[in-house]
Design a protein around this motif. Structure first.
Motif, PDB file in Angstrom:
ATOM      1  N   LEU A  46       9.180 -21.736 -19.981  1.00 31.67           N
ATOM      2  CA  LEU A  46       7.756 -22.000 -19.766  1.00 31.67           C
ATOM      3  C   LEU A  46       7.080 -20.947 -18.898  1.00 31.67           C
ATOM      4  O   LEU A  46       5.861 -20.772 -18.977  1.00 31.67           O
ATOM      5  N   LYS A  47       7.845 -20.240 -18.089  1.00 36.12           N
ATOM      6  CA  LYS A  47       7.207 -19.223 -17.239  1.00 36.12           C
ATOM      7  C   LYS A  47       6.562 -18.126 -18.079  1.00 36.12           C
ATOM      8  O   LYS A  47       5.648 -17.435 -17.616  1.00 36.12           O
ATOM      9  N   ASN A  48       7.014 -17.966 -19.337  1.00 38.54           N
ATOM     10  CA  ASN A  48       6.437 -16.935 -20.202  1.00 38.54           C
ATOM     11  C   ASN A  48       5.018 -17.264 -20.639  1.00 38.54           C
ATOM     12  O   ASN A  48       4.271 -16.359 -21.050  1.00 38.54           O
ATOM     13  N   ILE A  49       4.652 -18.551 -20.591  1.00 34.93           N
ATOM     14  CA  ILE A  49       3.321 -18.951 -21.061  1.00 34.93           C
ATOM     15  C   ILE A  49       2.545 -19.750 -20.020  1.00 34.93           C
ATOM     16  O   ILE A  49       1.449 -20.239 -20.310  1.00 34.93           O
ATOM     17  N   GLU A  50       3.065 -19.892 -18.793  1.00 31.88           N
ATOM     18  CA  GLU A  50       2.389 -20.721 -17.804  1.00 31.88           C
ATOM     19  C   GLU A  50       1.011 -20.173 -17.437  1.00 31.88           C
ATOM     20  O   GLU A  50       0.132 -20.930 -17.026  1.00 31.88           O
ATOM     21  N   HIS A  51       0.803 -18.885 -17.635  1.00 31.18           N
ATOM     22  CA  HIS A  51      -0.515 -18.305 -17.346  1.00 31.18           C
ATOM     23  C   HIS A  51      -1.567 -18.762 -18.353  1.00 31.18           C
ATOM     24  O   HIS A  51      -2.769 -18.568 -18.117  1.00 31.18           O
ATOM     25  N   LEU A  52      -1.141 -19.401 -19.439  1.00 32.32           N
ATOM     26  CA  LEU A  52      -2.078 -19.868 -20.458  1.00 32.32           C
ATOM     27  C   LEU A  52      -2.454 -21.339 -20.300  1.00 32.32           C
ATOM     28  O   LEU A  52      -3.403 -21.804 -20.940  1.00 32.32           O
ATOM     29  N   PHE A  53      -1.725 -22.069 -19.474  1.00 32.79           N
ATOM     30  CA  PHE A  53      -1.874 -23.519 -19.439  1.00 32.79           C
ATOM     31  C   PHE A  53      -3.274 -23.984 -19.019  1.00 32.79           C
ATOM     32  O   PHE A  53      -3.719 -25.054 -19.439  1.00 32.79           O
ATOM     33  N   GLU A  54      -3.955 -23.234 -18.203  1.00 34.44           N
ATOM     34  CA  GLU A  54      -5.279 -23.655 -17.729  1.00 34.44           C
ATOM     35  C   GLU A  54      -6.401 -23.256 -18.680  1.00 34.44           C
ATOM     36  O   GLU A  54      -7.565 -23.610 -18.452  1.00 34.44           O
ATOM     37  N   LEU A  55      -6.070 -22.550 -19.746  1.00 34.19           N
ATOM     38  CA  LEU A  55      -7.106 -22.109 -20.679  1.00 34.19           C
ATOM     39  C   LEU A  55      -7.494 -23.249 -21.610  1.00 34.19           C
ATOM     40  O   LEU A  55      -6.633 -23.980 -22.111  1.00 34.19           O
ATOM     41  N   PRO A  56      -8.781 -23.411 -21.890  1.00 35.56           N
ATOM     42  CA  PRO A  56      -9.217 -24.507 -22.760  1.00 35.56           C
ATOM     43  C   PRO A  56      -8.801 -24.327 -24.219  1.00 35.56           C
ATOM     44  O   PRO A  56      -8.762 -25.309 -24.966  1.00 35.56           O
ATOM     45  N   ASN A  57      -8.494 -23.103 -24.622  1.00 32.87           N
ATOM     46  CA  ASN A  57      -8.126 -22.855 -26.020  1.00 32.87           C
ATOM     47  C   ASN A  57      -6.618 -22.686 -26.211  1.00 32.87           C
ATOM     48  O   ASN A  57      -6.159 -22.071 -27.173  1.00 32.87           O
ATOM     49  N   PHE A  58      -5.829 -23.264 -25.273  1.00 36.08           N
ATOM     50  CA  PHE A  58      -4.370 -23.257 -25.421  1.00 36.08           C
ATOM     51  C   PHE A  58      -3.831 -24.642 -25.108  1.00 36.08           C
ATOM     52  O   PHE A  58      -4.241 -25.283 -24.139  1.00 36.08           O
ATOM     53  N   GLU A  59      -2.911 -25.115 -25.952  1.00 33.57           N
ATOM     54  CA  GLU A  59      -2.169 -26.336 -25.654  1.00 33.57           C
ATOM     55  C   GLU A  59      -0.719 -26.140 -26.064  1.00 33.57           C
ATOM     56  O   GLU A  59      -0.400 -25.300 -26.909  1.00 33.57           O
ATOM     57  N   PHE A  60       0.151 -26.936 -25.446  1.00 31.38           N
ATOM     58  CA  PHE A  60       1.589 -26.764 -25.660  1.00 31.38           C
ATOM     59  C   PHE A  60       2.231 -28.086 -26.044  1.00 31.38           C
ATOM     60  O   PHE A  60       1.963 -29.126 -25.439  1.00 31.38           O
ATOM     61  N   TYR A  61       3.077 -28.030 -27.097  1.00 30.59           N
ATOM     62  CA  TYR A  61       3.871 -29.188 -27.524  1.00 30.59           C
ATOM     63  C   TYR A  61       5.347 -28.870 -27.294  1.00 30.59           C
ATOM     64  O   TYR A  61       5.860 -27.880 -27.821  1.00 30.59           O
ATOM     65  N   ASN A  62       6.024 -29.710 -26.517  1.00 35.64           N
ATOM     66  CA  ASN A  62       7.473 -29.592 -26.360  1.00 35.64           C
ATOM     67  C   ASN A  62       8.114 -30.352 -27.516  1.00 35.64           C
ATOM     68  O   ASN A  62       8.231 -31.584 -27.478  1.00 35.64           O
ATOM     69  N   HIS A  63       8.506 -29.627 -28.557  1.00 33.86           N
ATOM     70  CA  HIS A  63       8.971 -30.295 -29.775  1.00 33.86           C
ATOM     71  C   HIS A  63       9.990 -29.420 -30.500  1.00 33.86           C
ATOM     72  O   HIS A  63       9.896 -28.194 -30.499  1.00 33.86           O
ATOM     73  N   ASP A  64      10.958 -30.070 -31.112  1.00 31.25           N
ATOM     74  CA  ASP A  64      11.989 -29.426 -31.922  1.00 31.25           C
ATOM     75  C   ASP A  64      11.522 -29.435 -33.381  1.00 31.25           C
ATOM     76  O   ASP A  64      11.364 -30.502 -33.977  1.00 31.25           O
ATOM     77  N   VAL A  65      11.321 -28.257 -33.963  1.00 30.31           N
ATOM     78  CA  VAL A  65      10.749 -28.194 -35.312  1.00 30.31           C
ATOM     79  C   VAL A  65      11.728 -28.629 -36.393  1.00 30.31           C
ATOM     80  O   VAL A  65      11.334 -28.770 -37.553  1.00 30.31           O
ATOM     81  N   THR A  66      13.011 -28.854 -36.040  1.00 28.20           N
ATOM     82  CA  THR A  66      13.916 -29.419 -37.041  1.00 28.20           C
ATOM     83  C   THR A  66      13.624 -30.902 -37.266  1.00 28.20           C
ATOM     84  O   THR A  66      14.137 -31.494 -38.219  1.00 28.20           O
ATOM     85  N   LYS A  67      12.827 -31.500 -36.372  1.00 23.04           N
ATOM     86  CA  LYS A  67      12.298 -32.846 -36.582  1.00 23.04           C
ATOM     87  C   LYS A  67      10.927 -32.712 -37.256  1.00 23.04           C
ATOM     88  O   LYS A  67      10.317 -31.653 -37.241  1.00 23.04           O
ATOM     89  N   PHE A  68      10.426 -33.820 -37.808  1.00 23.02           N
ATOM     90  CA  PHE A  68       9.126 -33.808 -38.470  1.00 23.02           C
ATOM     91  C   PHE A  68       8.060 -33.228 -37.538  1.00 23.02           C
ATOM     92  O   PHE A  68       7.990 -33.569 -36.355  1.00 23.02           O
ATOM     93  N   VAL A  69       7.237 -32.317 -38.051  1.00 27.06           N
ATOM     94  CA  VAL A  69       6.213 -31.653 -37.250  1.00 27.06           C
ATOM     95  C   VAL A  69       4.834 -32.170 -37.644  1.00 27.06           C
ATOM     96  O   VAL A  69       4.427 -32.061 -38.809  1.00 27.06           O
ATOM     97  N   HIS A  70       4.134 -32.725 -36.667  1.00 29.82           N
ATOM     98  CA  HIS A  70       2.758 -33.169 -36.887  1.00 29.82           C
ATOM     99  C   HIS A  70       1.856 -32.515 -35.855  1.00 29.82           C
ATOM    100  O   HIS A  70       2.143 -32.543 -34.657  1.00 29.82           O
ATOM    101  N   VAL A  71       0.776 -31.925 -36.319  1.00 32.01           N
ATOM    102  CA  VAL A  71      -0.248 -31.357 -35.442  1.00 32.01           C
ATOM    103  C   VAL A  71      -1.587 -31.925 -35.887  1.00 32.01           C
ATOM    104  O   VAL A  71      -1.992 -31.712 -37.033  1.00 32.01           O
TER     105      VAL A  71
END
Length: 328
Positions: free
Chosen positions: A39-64
């Motif tokens: 997460l340290k690679n993208i933590e600088h993006l977390f406060e931006l309104p046009n970025f969101e993060f999903y902690n998810h394994d894509v081998t499971k069903f993916v819904h966005v």
């Protein structure tokens, strides 16, 4: 403003792709299960309104929820240390993960780009490697879990393109380096820099006559972006065609770091490619792309990043418990 899903978003290339699409003014959804990402690679993006993060394994069903314009599938272990520790998960993310994301792209009517690799060529009998070369891959060897996962990714992607008329793109990534690589993930440039910074001898596997062609991350990201925005549906090599031996690389790293360590040799792993150099004629012709960052400049930027990491990271060894991810 486009809405973009990037899997493997907390990894090396995924995090740089997040930056690129954010800087282009897009809304970015990052997705990662953090097996190898950080997460340290993208933590600088977390406060931006046009970025969101999903902690998810894509081998499971993916819904966005909501619309998607683009999907970039970069969720896969990429270093030998990782895919040898988690071979089944490596195969699953190449097969099941890619299937899930192609299905999502079909549902959303989104264009999808999948990250393939020069490893689809195996230990090549053709040099340099063109996109038309079918490869020389050992399906039963330890590296086969990664090589075949990527080859399957390409096949199922083309099947979705032909059968469902899905907009697809395939990038074959050659050795790439730069800031945010994991220091102890087994890839040669961070391995050499880490050994030099710790005062250890540099370890070469084999005699060091095997060759690689190293592309700086900014150039790689630009090539991927241009391919996504192009109309070309078949695989495209993105890499730097300036080829060097591993021996030469080791001595360049020693000179860069000012180290006086020795270079020592260990046995070459099974199926390790002896030559690796991309033919980038297609990228130049179709995308008007060519790498611009010299090895000297790229190495200097990469070393600057690594020499400023904390000592506890410099001296730690990989310790993640990968066993739970190998459940079938």
């Amino acid at each position: 403003m486009a809405r973009v899903l990037i899997t493997g978003a907390a990894g090396f290339l995924g995090s740089h792709l997040c930056d690129r699409f954010i800087n282009e003014g897009n809304e970015v959804i990052g997705m990662d299960n953090l097996i190898t990402g950080d997460l340290k690679n993208i933590e600088h993006l977390f406060e931006l309104p046009n970025f969101e993060f999903y902690n998810h394994d894509v081998t499971k069903f993916v819904h966005v929820p909501g619309p998607l314009d683009y999907i970039l599938h970069f969720a896969s272990p990429a270093s030998p240390i990782d895919y040898l520790k988690i071979p089944i998960q490596t195969l699953k993310v190449g097969a099941m993960g890619t299937h899930n994301l192609l299905g999502l792209a079909k549902e959303k009517k989104a264009r999808i780009l999948i990250a393939s690799t020069s490893e689809v060529y195996g230990d090549p009998l053709v040099h340099p490697q063109t996109e038309e070369y079918f490869g020389n891959v050992n399906t039963l060897g330890p590296r086969g879990v990664y090589d075949e996962a990527k080859r399957f990714m390409e096949s199922i992607t083309m099947a979705y393109h032909r059968f469902h008329a899905l907009e697809t793109r395939i990038v074959r990534i050659f050795n790439t380096y730069g800031p945010r690589m994991r220091l102890n993930d087994g890839r040669v440039i961070p391995a050499f820099i880490g050994q030099a910074l710790r005062g250890e001898d540099l370890t070469i596997f084999g005699e060091g006559t095997q060759t690689r062609s190293f592309c700086y991350v900014d150039d790689q990201i630009d090539g991927i972006y241009k391919l996504l925005m192009s109309d070309y549906v078949y695989p495209v090599n993105i890499g730097n065609p300036k080829e060097i031996t591993i021996n030469q690389l080791a001595h360049e790293i020693l000179e860069l770091t000012g180290s006086d360590q020795r270079v020592i040799n260990k046995p070459l792993p099974a199926d390790d490619p002896l030559q690796r150099k991309p033919d980038i004629s297609k990228a130049a012709e179709i995308l008007d792309w060519y790498p611009l960052v010299s090895r000297e400049e790229g190495f200097a930027k990469t070393f600057e990043y690594f020499k400023n990491i904390p000592n506890e990271e410099l001296f730690k060894r990989e310790h993640k418990d990968f066993k739970k991810y190998n459940r079938i």
